[in-house]
Scaffold this motif. Structure first.
Motif, PDB file in Angstrom:
ATOM      1  N   LEU A 222       0.554  -1.299  -0.421  1.00 45.39           N
ATOM      2  CA  LEU A 222      -0.269  -0.105   0.271  1.00 45.39           C
ATOM      3  C   LEU A 222       0.826   1.354   0.167  1.00 45.39           C
ATOM      4  O   LEU A 222       0.513   2.277  -0.014  1.00 45.39           O
ATOM      5  CB  LEU A 222      -1.069  -0.424   0.744  1.00 45.39           C
ATOM      6  CG  LEU A 222      -1.978  -1.039   1.573  1.00 45.39           C
ATOM      7  CD1 LEU A 222      -2.822  -1.031   3.065  1.00 45.39           C
ATOM      8  CD2 LEU A 222      -2.816  -1.218   0.419  1.00 45.39           C
ATOM      9  N   GLY A 223       2.008   0.791  -0.519  1.00 46.53           N
ATOM     10  CA  GLY A 223       3.764   2.102   0.103  1.00 46.53           C
ATOM     11  C   GLY A 223       3.616   1.931   0.988  1.00 46.53           C
ATOM     12  O   GLY A 223       4.305   1.123   1.566  1.00 46.53           O
ATOM     13  N   PRO A 224       4.813   3.419   1.492  1.00 46.71           N
ATOM     14  CA  PRO A 224       6.106   2.991   2.911  1.00 46.71           C
ATOM     15  C   PRO A 224       5.216   2.886   3.322  1.00 46.71           C
ATOM     16  O   PRO A 224       4.210   3.122   4.714  1.00 46.71           O
ATOM     17  CB  PRO A 224       6.476   4.610   2.714  1.00 46.71           C
ATOM     18  CG  PRO A 224       5.706   5.109   1.874  1.00 46.71           C
ATOM     19  CD  PRO A 224       4.665   4.508   0.721  1.00 46.71           C
ATOM     20  N   ASP A 225       6.206   1.551   4.752  1.00 43.90           N
ATOM     21  CA  ASP A 225       5.058   1.580   6.234  1.00 43.90           C
ATOM     22  C   ASP A 225       5.380   3.190   6.753  1.00 43.90           C
ATOM     23  O   ASP A 225       6.776   3.622   7.243  1.00 43.90           O
ATOM     24  CB  ASP A 225       6.286   0.411   6.642  1.00 43.90           C
ATOM     25  CG  ASP A 225       5.868  -0.157   8.118  1.00 43.90           C
ATOM     26  OD1 ASP A 225       5.522   1.062   9.354  1.00 43.90           O
ATOM     27  OD2 ASP A 225       5.776  -1.621   8.293  1.00 43.90           O
ATOM     28  N   LEU A 226       4.419   3.743   7.033  1.00 48.87           N
ATOM     29  CA  LEU A 226       4.176   4.942   7.739  1.00 48.87           C
ATOM     30  C   LEU A 226       4.519   5.024   9.181  1.00 48.87           C
ATOM     31  O   LEU A 226       5.528   5.342   8.785  1.00 48.87           O
ATOM     32  CB  LEU A 226       2.772   4.784   7.535  1.00 48.87           C
ATOM     33  CG  LEU A 226       1.696   5.078   6.323  1.00 48.87           C
ATOM     34  CD1 LEU A 226       0.848   5.395   6.853  1.00 48.87           C
ATOM     35  CD2 LEU A 226       2.474   6.604   5.811  1.00 48.87           C
ATOM     36  N   ALA A 227       4.802   4.154   9.751  1.00 52.35           N
ATOM     37  CA  ALA A 227       5.372   3.802  11.498  1.00 52.35           C
ATOM     38  C   ALA A 227       6.880   4.618  11.401  1.00 52.35           C
ATOM     39  O   ALA A 227       7.432   4.999  11.802  1.00 52.35           O
ATOM     40  CB  ALA A 227       4.993   2.724  11.999  1.00 52.35           C
ATOM     41  N   LYS A 228       7.189   3.260   9.937  1.00 54.79           N
ATOM     42  CA  LYS A 228       8.649   3.708  10.107  1.00 54.79           C
ATOM     43  C   LYS A 228       9.044   5.200   8.995  1.00 54.79           C
ATOM     44  O   LYS A 228      10.696   4.904   9.267  1.00 54.79           O
ATOM     45  CB  LYS A 228       8.777   2.095   9.645  1.00 54.79           C
ATOM     46  CG  LYS A 228       9.306   1.131  10.002  1.00 54.79           C
ATOM     47  CD  LYS A 228       9.800  -0.388   9.655  1.00 54.79           C
ATOM     48  CE  LYS A 228       9.851  -1.393  10.742  1.00 54.79           C
ATOM     49  NZ  LYS A 228      10.083  -2.938   9.995  1.00 54.79           N
ATOM     50  N   PHE A 229       8.195   5.180   8.430  1.00 48.64           N
ATOM     51  CA  PHE A 229       8.434   6.201   8.145  1.00 48.64           C
ATOM     52  C   PHE A 229       8.980   7.365   8.506  1.00 48.64           C
ATOM     53  O   PHE A 229       9.216   8.173   8.332  1.00 48.64           O
ATOM     54  CB  PHE A 229       7.118   7.131   6.802  1.00 48.64           C
ATOM     55  CG  PHE A 229       7.424   7.985   5.475  1.00 48.64           C
ATOM     56  CD1 PHE A 229       8.492   7.369   4.595  1.00 48.64           C
ATOM     57  CD2 PHE A 229       7.340   9.331   5.707  1.00 48.64           C
ATOM     58  CE1 PHE A 229       8.823   8.199   3.559  1.00 48.64           C
ATOM     59  CE2 PHE A 229       7.341   9.829   5.287  1.00 48.64           C
ATOM     60  CZ  PHE A 229       7.327   9.791   4.093  1.00 48.64           C
ATOM     61  N   GLU A 230       7.597   7.790   9.389  1.00 45.09           N
ATOM     62  CA  GLU A 230       7.649   8.481  10.576  1.00 45.09           C
ATOM     63  C   GLU A 230       8.804   8.752  11.663  1.00 45.09           C
ATOM     64  O   GLU A 230       9.919   8.826  11.130  1.00 45.09           O
ATOM     65  CB  GLU A 230       5.964   8.706  11.235  1.00 45.09           C
ATOM     66  CG  GLU A 230       5.767   9.337  12.297  1.00 45.09           C
ATOM     67  CD  GLU A 230       4.623   9.260  13.640  1.00 45.09           C
ATOM     68  OE1 GLU A 230       5.052  10.733  13.703  1.00 45.09           O
ATOM     69  OE2 GLU A 230       4.035   8.919  12.827  1.00 45.09           O
ATOM     70  N   ALA A 231       9.342   7.405  12.164  1.00 45.84           N
ATOM     71  CA  ALA A 231      10.281   7.303  13.187  1.00 45.84           C
ATOM     72  C   ALA A 231      11.497   7.624  11.778  1.00 45.84           C
ATOM     73  O   ALA A 231      12.877   8.684  12.773  1.00 45.84           O
ATOM     74  CB  ALA A 231      10.407   5.996  13.081  1.00 45.84           C
ATOM     75  N   ALA A 232      11.285   7.380  10.938  1.00 43.16           N
ATOM     76  CA  ALA A 232      12.791   8.072  10.109  1.00 43.16           C
ATOM     77  C   ALA A 232      12.927   9.039   9.758  1.00 43.16           C
ATOM     78  O   ALA A 232      13.921  10.386   9.713  1.00 43.16           O
ATOM     79  CB  ALA A 232      13.169   7.071   8.172  1.00 43.16           C
ATOM     80  N   LEU A 233      11.983   9.835   9.937  1.00 46.08           N
ATOM     81  CA  LEU A 233      11.934  11.510   9.712  1.00 46.08           C
ATOM     82  C   LEU A 233      12.408  12.315  10.779  1.00 46.08           C
ATOM     83  O   LEU A 233      13.128  13.275  10.809  1.00 46.08           O
ATOM     84  CB  LEU A 233       9.770  11.565   9.000  1.00 46.08           C
ATOM     85  CG  LEU A 233       9.512  11.816   8.089  1.00 46.08           C
ATOM     86  CD1 LEU A 233       8.247  12.121   7.825  1.00 46.08           C
ATOM     87  CD2 LEU A 233      10.408  12.381   7.010  1.00 46.08           C
ATOM     88  N   THR A 234      12.073  11.089  11.830  1.00 41.72           N
ATOM     89  CA  THR A 234      12.831  11.561  13.141  1.00 41.72           C
ATOM     90  C   THR A 234      13.964  10.984  13.844  1.00 41.72           C
ATOM     91  O   THR A 234      14.543  12.709  13.842  1.00 41.72           O
ATOM     92  CB  THR A 234      11.801  10.984  14.457  1.00 41.72           C
ATOM     93  OG1 THR A 234       9.760  11.811  14.110  1.00 41.72           O
ATOM     94  CG2 THR A 234      12.097  11.900  16.016  1.00 41.72           C
TER      95      THR A 234
END
Length: 463
Positions: A222-234
């Motif tokens: 469905l796209g990038p893993d959102l939880a890990k995406f947010e963690a990577a941004l932080t």
């Protein structure tokens, strides 16, 4: 033996300089630290450093140590990032794909067979060039590119839900050049860029050329893993996120609307710019959610080209972005290329796109690919390959290998049999895709392709 250890030191320092990890005036590692890291004697390091001084690569400063010489040094993209086996090195795989002759089968390449392209329309457009006005045949292109083609792209984007005037469309020499211009505008060495894992392998090669840190986020159906995406941004505070929203390369997945909305929210919170490579959009059966459309081009840039659907020989890409970014990108294009793409190429493409046959060509491609994809899934399934998903369009199929087979080893053996494959780790920053392979279903019509794969998997090539 000692000469080999000296060469080890010299190669190590040389790679650091050609990758720009060390630049003119930087202090090179001390003799003791270099010796400890490479597991050799300090005296060997001294001898190697003396040879580098003699070659003018570094210079000695009494009481201070050794420093990179203040002289021009070539930049080698291949020396940046981890030193990978050539079968999974993005630069080597790209060169292997484009340099290998037609005598080899290429189920690992990223383009359609030549006889699938609208050759008659291309020839007709080329013939019309013989009577084109003289300035089209002799002059530079305009800074933003041929007006007719930009207007066509603007209308097309409106039909996809993206309001972009012709002045918000910049034509470039290719889709890759479009990405390069965006990187030049937005990045500086040392910045961090986020990509998908897996992602298109030339994204990695291009970013290495811009000397940035590459971080990745797992990609889902469905796209990038959102939880890990947010963690990577932080954690990493990336400047840029580079992705395909539709018919993702290599997985063939399409980003869902909820994922796209949440991703844009996170981008706003973390001041992230997104580059949406939309090169496969024309293969979709219907338009899926697009980040650029949902965002209105506030912090998303869209890039694309026609190399997958019309011709990879007539090179022309485009960037769609907000007006101030287009102006900055136009100046960069003038600085690096003096003008937009060849006006002959842009006019030729415009002619083919507007002669009434392009839509029919796309419909025929989609129908043909449905049949090819079904056949490839069936035949690969008989060999034990498992599709990660069944894509809704396009020609890419991301498959897991049977048993304990390693994709890199399979690709290495296949190349010796005249079969060019694309192993999973060439698409993976983390090198965690060793059990996957990307296949191009349009390049797998020859039954011999499956026969070779079968023999490689069963180890019966020499029996």
């Amino acid at each position: 033996m000692k000469a080999g250890r000296r060469a080890l030191v010299m190669d190590d320092i040389g790679r650091r300089i050609t990758s720009r990890a060390l630049v003119a005036g930087d202090k090179v590692p001390s003799i003791r630290s270099c010796a400890a890291r490479l597991g050799i004697s300090p005296s060997t390091v001294v001898e190697a450093y003396d040879l580098l001084v003699a070659d003018g690569v570094i210079e000695a400063r009494r009481g201070a140590g050794f420093f990179v010489a203040d002289k021009p040094q070539p930049f080698a993209v291949a020396e940046t990032g981890p030193q990978l086996e050539r079968e999974v090195d993005p630069l080597w795989v790209a060169r292997q794909s484009i340099d290998t002759g037609e005598e080899k089968q290429k189920p690992g390449c990223g383009w359609l067979p030549a006889d699938w392209m609208p050759v008659s329309s291309l020839r007709k457009a080329m013939r019309s060039m013989s009577s084109a006005r003289i300035d089209l045949l002799t002059n530079y292109g305009s800074a933003k590119g041929e007006t007719g083609l930009r207007r066509f792209l603007s209308r097309r984007l409106h039909d996809q839900g993206l309001a972009a005037d012709p002045d918000q469309v910049l034509l470039t020499g290719s889709g890759s050049q479009a990405l390069d211009l965006v990187c030049r505008m937005l990045l500086k060495p040392g910045d961090t860029v986020l990509v998908d894992d897996p992602c298109y392998f030339n994204f990695q090669a291009l970013l290495r050329a811009h000397q940035v840190a590459i971080k990745s986020v797992p990609y889902t159906a469905l796209g990038p893993d959102l939880a890990k995406f947010e963690a990577a941004l932080t954690e990493h505070r990336p400047r840029l996120y580079l992705t395909n929203s539709a018919l993702h390369n290599p997985t063939g997945a399409t980003m869902s609307a909820p994922t796209a909305h949440r991703l844009l929210t996170l981008a706003e919170i973390h001041d992230l710019v997104i580059v949406e490579d939309d090169i496969f959009s024309d293969f979709e059966p219907d338009v899926s959610p697009r980040l650029a459309s949902l965002d209105g081009l506030e912090r998303v840039l869209r890039v694309g080209s026609f190399s997958k659907t019309l011709s990879a020989s007539f090179r022309c890409g485009y960037i769609t972005a907000r007006p101030d970014w287009i102006e900055a990108l136009t100046d960069l294009q003038v600085a690096t290329n003096f003008s937009g793409p060849s006006p002959m190429v842009a006019s030729l493409l415009y002619s083919v796109l507007t002669d009434g046959g392009y839509r029919k060509h796309l419909d025929a491609l989609k129908t043909r690919l449905v049949a090819c994809r079904g056949d490839a899934i069936k035949r690969l399934g008989e060999l034990g390959f498992s599709p990660w998903i069944e894509p809704r369009g396009g020609f890419l199929l991301w498959c897991e290998l049977p048993g304990q087979h390693d994709a890199t080893e399979l690709a290495r053996a296949a190349l010796q049999q005249g079969l060019v494959l694309a192993p999973g780790n060439v698409f993976s920053v983390t090198q965690n895709m060793g059990s996957f392979m990307r296949f191009n279903v349009s390049q797998m019509r020859d039954p011999g392709c499956y026969e070779t794969l079968d023999r490689l998997l069963t180890g019966t090539l020499n029996t």
